[in-house]
Design a protein around this motif. Sequence first.
Motif, mmCIF file in Angstrom:
data_model
loop_
_atom_site.group_PDB
_atom_site.id
_atom_site.type_symbol
_atom_site.label_atom_id
_atom_site.label_comp_id
_atom_site.label_asym_id
_atom_site.label_seq_id
_atom_site.Cartn_x
_atom_site.Cartn_y
_atom_site.Cartn_z
ATOM 1 N N GLY A 265 0.785 -1.231 0.000
ATOM 2 C CA GLY A 265 0.000 0.000 0.000
ATOM 3 C C GLY A 265 0.819 1.285 0.000
ATOM 4 O O GLY A 265 0.677 2.125 -0.901
ATOM 5 N N PRO A 266 1.703 1.493 0.989
ATOM 6 C CA PRO A 266 2.489 2.727 1.000
ATOM 7 C C PRO A 266 3.457 2.831 -0.162
ATOM 8 O O PRO A 266 3.760 3.936 -0.620
ATOM 9 N N VAL B 247 2.881 1.808 -3.241
ATOM 10 C CA VAL B 247 2.068 2.303 -4.354
ATOM 11 C C VAL B 247 1.914 3.813 -4.253
ATOM 12 O O VAL B 247 2.058 4.548 -5.233
ATOM 13 N N SER B 248 1.618 4.302 -3.041
ATOM 14 C CA SER B 248 1.430 5.733 -2.836
ATOM 15 C C SER B 248 2.713 6.504 -3.093
ATOM 16 O O SER B 248 2.691 7.582 -3.703
ATOM 17 N N TRP B 249 3.830 5.985 -2.629
ATOM 18 C CA TRP B 249 5.117 6.666 -2.838
ATOM 19 C C TRP B 249 5.484 6.727 -4.317
ATOM 20 O O TRP B 249 5.978 7.742 -4.802
ATOM 21 N N GLY C 252 -3.342 6.650 -6.489
ATOM 22 C CA GLY C 252 -2.393 6.087 -5.533
ATOM 23 C C GLY C 252 -2.917 6.135 -4.112
ATOM 24 O O GLY C 252 -2.785 5.162 -3.356
ATOM 25 N N TRP C 253 -3.530 7.263 -3.742
ATOM 26 C CA TRP C 253 -4.085 7.378 -2.383
ATOM 27 C C TRP C 253 -5.268 6.448 -2.186
ATOM 28 O O TRP C 253 -5.381 5.801 -1.137
ATOM 29 N N TYR D 105 -4.030 2.914 -1.818
ATOM 30 C CA TYR D 105 -3.393 2.758 -0.510
ATOM 31 C C TYR D 105 -4.447 2.479 0.558
ATOM 32 O O TYR D 105 -4.308 1.545 1.369
ATOM 33 N N LEU E 58 -4.831 -1.083 2.576
ATOM 34 C CA LEU E 58 -4.651 -1.088 4.030
ATOM 35 C C LEU E 58 -5.827 -1.760 4.726
ATOM 36 O O LEU E 58 -5.641 -2.629 5.590
ATOM 37 N N SER F 231 -8.194 7.509 1.365
ATOM 38 C CA SER F 231 -9.010 7.377 0.156
ATOM 39 C C SER F 231 -9.837 8.639 -0.094
ATOM 40 O O SER F 231 -9.997 9.066 -1.243
ATOM 41 N N MET G 262 3.383 5.707 6.909
ATOM 42 C CA MET G 262 3.726 4.878 5.757
ATOM 43 C C MET G 262 4.904 3.953 6.065
ATOM 44 O O MET G 262 4.884 2.766 5.713
ATOM 45 N N HIS H 6 3.691 1.136 8.178
ATOM 46 C CA HIS H 6 3.007 0.083 7.423
ATOM 47 C C HIS H 6 3.999 -0.815 6.681
ATOM 48 O O HIS H 6 3.779 -2.022 6.563
#
Length: 231
Positions: free
Chosen positions: A21-22, A24-26, A76-77, A80, A84, A115, A208, A211
């Motif tokens: 998850g984190p 992907v966001s990064w 991305g958010w 995430y 999660l 989200s 992040m 996680h």
Amino acid sequence: MTTIIRSGAAARAGGLLIFVGPLVSWVAEFITAAAWQDPHYSPLYNWVSHLGLTGPSQVAFGQVGNSPLGAVMDVGWILYGVLLIAGAFLTFDLRKGVRPILIVALSIIAGIGVSLVGLFQGSNANVANGLIAFHTFGAQGVMIAGNLMAIAVGVAGARIGLTRGRSVASALLGIAGLVGFTVFMIDVFSGWMWNIGLFERSAIYPIMVGHVLLGSGLIAARRRGRQTLTW
């Protein structure tokens, strides 16, 4: 000591989702920030949420927002948050008492929060129509619940299968994130707004990293368990 996580494939899948998850966001943040060329994007100065602005350039919350790939950051958010929540449900056994229920509840709040940041942008249009309330609730919700989750994970680390080092690190990250959130809010409400991007990230990045530590720790614990069974 009684474990509070599920066994078998569910826990392995859950740990992987929490870990991914984190990341992907990064990746989405890196790609989106690299595409922002005019004016120069600074992670110290600019709001994180301005990366998710779509449409034409605008001045929102005192800063120019011009993110050509804003939709990438928004996706991305959202991903995430979904990863999660799904990962927490797969990992923690809610039948094992208050600890797993608390961790899952905090993960739901944090997941919904991040989200919402992706679904409702911090734009002038959303300020005008009132939808900014969802963005604000989401951002503050993930900052508070996400850091509390890191502390709860650290306290229950032995029951999750984390090493002492990971447990202590998770708790310290959560504490640091809450301190960062407090400083961030002071920076906002005082009107100073100095390096707002830095202080915003000081509340977000510990979550992040926590996680990543939790997900990789769950994966490592499952691997250690399989190795023990082979002896």
